[in-house]
Design a protein around this motif. Structure first.
Motif, PDB file in Angstrom:
ATOM      1  N   VAL A 299       0.839  -1.199   0.000  1.00 40.72           N
ATOM      2  CA  VAL A 299       0.000   0.000   0.000  1.00 40.72           C
ATOM      3  C   VAL A 299       0.875   1.251   0.000  1.00 40.72           C
ATOM      4  O   VAL A 299       0.633   2.209  -0.746  1.00 40.72           O
ATOM      5  N   LEU A 300       1.889   1.239   0.838  1.00 40.09           N
ATOM      6  CA  LEU A 300       2.790   2.392   0.932  1.00 40.09           C
ATOM      7  C   LEU A 300       3.459   2.693  -0.409  1.00 40.09           C
ATOM      8  O   LEU A 300       3.543   3.847  -0.835  1.00 40.09           O
TER       9      LEU A 300
ATOM     10  N   LEU B  29       3.170   6.268  -5.470  1.00 34.67           N
ATOM     11  CA  LEU B  29       3.508   6.463  -6.881  1.00 34.67           C
ATOM     12  C   LEU B  29       2.382   7.103  -7.686  1.00 34.67           C
ATOM     13  O   LEU B  29       2.620   7.650  -8.760  1.00 34.67           O
ATOM     14  N   LEU B  30       1.149   7.036  -7.165  1.00 33.85           N
ATOM     15  CA  LEU B  30      -0.001   7.522  -7.931  1.00 33.85           C
ATOM     16  C   LEU B  30      -0.001   9.036  -8.096  1.00 33.85           C
ATOM     17  O   LEU B  30      -0.468   9.559  -9.108  1.00 33.85           O
ATOM     18  N   TRP B  31       0.540   9.759  -7.097  1.00 29.57           N
ATOM     19  CA  TRP B  31       0.360  11.205  -7.043  1.00 29.57           C
ATOM     20  C   TRP B  31       1.566  11.974  -7.589  1.00 29.57           C
ATOM     21  O   TRP B  31       1.898  13.048  -7.103  1.00 29.57           O
TER      22      TRP B  31
ATOM     23  N   VAL C   8       2.336  15.456  -1.762  1.00 31.20           N
ATOM     24  CA  VAL C   8       2.545  15.451  -0.309  1.00 31.20           C
ATOM     25  C   VAL C   8       1.352  14.808   0.395  1.00 31.20           C
ATOM     26  O   VAL C   8       1.515  13.978   1.308  1.00 31.20           O
ATOM     27  N   ILE C   9       0.168  15.163  -0.029  1.00 28.56           N
ATOM     28  CA  ILE C   9      -1.048  14.590   0.573  1.00 28.56           C
ATOM     29  C   ILE C   9      -1.067  13.074   0.377  1.00 28.56           C
ATOM     30  O   ILE C   9      -1.318  12.315   1.320  1.00 28.56           O
ATOM     31  N   GLY C  10      -0.801  12.626  -0.843  1.00 30.01           N
ATOM     32  CA  GLY C  10      -0.849  11.201  -1.149  1.00 30.01           C
ATOM     33  C   GLY C  10       0.148  10.393  -0.345  1.00 30.01           C
ATOM     34  O   GLY C  10      -0.195   9.349   0.225  1.00 30.01           O
ATOM     35  N   ILE C  11       1.392  10.834  -0.263  1.00 30.37           N
ATOM     36  CA  ILE C  11       2.428  10.082   0.462  1.00 30.37           C
ATOM     37  C   ILE C  11       2.141  10.071   1.959  1.00 30.37           C
ATOM     38  O   ILE C  11       2.332   9.049   2.634  1.00 30.37           O
TER      39      ILE C  11
ATOM     40  N   ILE D 223       0.157   6.461   6.635  1.00 34.31           N
ATOM     41  CA  ILE D 223      -0.874   6.188   7.650  1.00 34.31           C
ATOM     42  C   ILE D 223      -1.611   4.891   7.337  1.00 34.31           C
ATOM     43  O   ILE D 223      -1.843   4.058   8.223  1.00 34.31           O
ATOM     44  N   PHE D 224      -2.000   4.685   6.082  1.00 36.02           N
ATOM     45  CA  PHE D 224      -2.730   3.473   5.691  1.00 36.02           C
ATOM     46  C   PHE D 224      -1.894   2.225   5.964  1.00 36.02           C
ATOM     47  O   PHE D 224      -2.403   1.212   6.460  1.00 36.02           O
ATOM     48  N   SER D 225      -0.620   2.286   5.635  1.00 37.06           N
ATOM     49  CA  SER D 225       0.266   1.126   5.807  1.00 37.06           C
ATOM     50  C   SER D 225       0.371   0.730   7.275  1.00 37.06           C
ATOM     51  O   SER D 225       0.293  -0.459   7.623  1.00 37.06           O
ATOM     52  N   ILE D 226       0.534   1.700   8.154  1.00 33.38           N
ATOM     53  CA  ILE D 226       0.639   1.425   9.594  1.00 33.38           C
ATOM     54  C   ILE D 226      -0.672   0.854  10.127  1.00 33.38           C
ATOM     55  O   ILE D 226      -0.687  -0.083  10.942  1.00 33.38           O
ATOM     56  N   ALA D 227      -1.789   1.394   9.677  1.00 31.96           N
ATOM     57  CA  ALA D 227      -3.103   0.931  10.140  1.00 31.96           C
ATOM     58  C   ALA D 227      -3.323  -0.547   9.819  1.00 31.96           C
ATOM     59  O   ALA D 227      -3.794  -1.317  10.664  1.00 31.96           O
TER      60      ALA D 227
END
Length: 522
Positions: free
Chosen positions: A106-107, A112-114, A194-197, A202-206
């Motif tokens: 996920v990380l 890479l998308l943004w 910046v927003i995307g990364i 956060i998503f990866s840790i969750a």
């Protein structure tokens, strides 16, 4: 054949779910809700403003990625349900293995998308990878309430906790996004990077937290409703995919699930149109800034303290009444947005009134969206009395499969509407025709789908009472009870949920009774 659970196996499914476990489960929906919020609020706008893509190209990227991912959904549910047969599944869990490997993926892919200004094929490939990885995590994740407990209130508590995280991150994403855009500038493409990364981390840790602090059904319990042939079954890839397709579409035999899907898909597709068009609506319809649009979307966070109210209403009123109440208020809020568009107000007054309307809309929209995930953990119980199996993964996959298809269609539809009405890529102003197309899509497109959902909600029967009756009947049959001893009220409720006559339910009991009859005749 494994006909009945032992006392030890039944006890293994009754491990109490405390608040910490609910939090550890719910936190992964920071990704579920946050990912959707980022894509819905910013992705098409990012593509059409900073990546030299027109709306139809941007919509086609999202649509094609959703189509590719719908295939992933088909494979993932069946794979997750049967992964306990493998060494990795036995070691890490048939659900938890995918959480473990999903966390770092996920990380990587979401970051890479943004990246701005690369090209159509790059964004298409990366977004396909993002959708695949998210699905690989979310389908196993969505089965965990059914895996961890059979208690209605515990599952509802877990689902409510999940919705709290989902609702909070939805608002936090746009709040943080608005702050970053304000600091870096409305026309700075790297604000979105910046927003995307930030949220990818956060998503990866969750996901990692959920992996560490939740559990699954023991393998012995999984085997209990299966024949020896099913337990030892091995399939090649073609047979696996074919059986997966057949099995997934068999989920639509369940009446409660069909009704659930109608409500879920109408509600979320309406929100796809709203989310995809909202930034355009605020920027070009009201003439306000991108950061103001982000700030308005973040106002849903005000409703977070009232999240327990959603749980209370769901457990007291049931899904049907909650659906009707929330959907009705969504429609009223859309009407208010339209009236504000027609009026000519000063900017300060317009923003103040929009803040009130957006808060109301986002709260009740969030409540309506949370209901399907409160209901979902109970759907496999309805299926269990039909098949004698636990197919949480397949139901989650079917939901995701159809959801991806409708989400892709909504994205392509929005892109087509904007392009065909003369929307100009990268422009700071748009023609009256393009603005009118944006307004009509967000108000009438969202409103009509929501109105249809209200009519389907009227016939929805699954609630705390009917679920309790259903589970009690399953437990009676698991304990060796005879189908002939079912009470008339129980029979009526079970048939209303399954859509199948009682004599065709619980096939394990039917087989057992046939064997006993044959032995008596011998």
């Amino acid at each position: 054949m494994n006909k009945e659970l032992t006392k030890e196996q039944i006890e293994a499914t009754k491990k109490p779910v405390g608040m910490w476990h609910s939090i550890a489960f719910g936190i992964t929906d920071l990704m579920g809700g946050g990912y959707g919020a980022l894509v819905g609020a910013y992705l098409m706008f990012f593509f059409t403003t900073f990546c030299n893509l027109n709306p139809l190209e941007a919509g086609s990227i999202i649509g094609l990625a959703k189509l590719v991912d719908s295939i992933t959904s088909i494979v993932m549910g069946k794979l997750s349900d049967s992964f306990w047969r493998t060494k990795l599944g036995k070691k890490y869990g048939r659900r938890h293995f995918f959480l473990l490997i999903g966390s770092p993926l996920v990380l990587i892919v979401y970051s890479l998308l943004w990246i701005p200004g690369v090209g159509y094929l790059y964004y298409l490939l990366v977004y396909c990878l993002v959708e695949i990885v998210v699905t690989m995590v979310m389908i196993p994740y969505e089965t965990l309430p059914s895996e961890m407990t059979t208690d209605y209130n515990s599952r509802s508590k877990m689902s409510t906790t999940r919705m709290f995280f989902s609702g909070s991150i939805t608002s936090i994403v746009t709040l943080v996004g608005g702050i970053v855009i304000s600091l870096m500038g409305d026309h700075n493409a790297y604000a979105y990077t910046v927003i995307g990364i930030t949220f990818a981390i956060i998503f990866s840790i969750a996901v990692l937290i959920t992996y560490k602090f939740t559990w699954e059904r023991p393998v012995d319990v999984i085997k209990a409703g299966m024949t020896e042939e099913e337990i030892n079954e091995h399939q090649n890839l073609f047979k696996f995919l074919w059986s997966a397709l057949v099995s997934y579409f068999s989920t639509l035999r369940v009446k409660a699930f069909r009704q659930h899907m109608y409500l879920y898909l109408l509600g979320v597709t309406a929100q796809d149109l709203f989310s995809g068009a909202f930034v355009y609506f605020v920027v070009f319809g009201y003439g306000l800034s991108t950061s103001t649009a982000s700030w308005l979307l973040s106002l849903g966070i005000i409703g977070l303290p009232l999240t327990p109210v959603n749980y209370w209403l769901f457990t007291r009123l049931g899904a049907r009444r909650c659906y009707m109440f929330y959907f009705s208020l969504v429609i009223l809020s859309l009407g208010a947005y339209y009236v504000l568009f027609l009026m000519h107000m000063t900017q300060g007054m317009l923003i103040a009134v929009l803040a009130i309307v957006s808060t109301i809309y986002l709260f009740f929209k969030g409540g309506a969206y949370s209901i399907p995930w409160n209901v979902f953990p109970f759907i496999p119980d309805v299926d269990e009395i039909i098949t004698g199996q636990r197919r949480e993964g397949e139901f989650a996959a079917m939901m995701n499969f159809i959801r991806k298809v409708t989400s892709g269609i909504a994205a392509v539809f929005l892109g087509w509407i904007l392009t065909s009405n003369g929307f100009k890529t990268g422009a700071t102003t748009q023609s009256p025709q393009a603005i009118q197309a944006i307004v009509y899509t967000i108000i009438f497109g969202t409103g009509i789908l929501t109105l249809i959902a209200i009519f389907f909600a009227i016939t929805f029967k699954l609630d705390v009472h009917t679920h309790t009756v259903l589970v009690d009947e399953i437990n009676r049959l698991k304990a060796g009870g005879k189908k002939a001893d079912v009470t008339p009220d129980t029979k009526k409720i079970v048939e209303s949920l399954t859509g199948i006559t009682y004599d065709k339910l619980w096939p394990i009991a039917n087989e057992t009774e046939k064997v006993k009859l044959a032995m008596e005749n011998d």
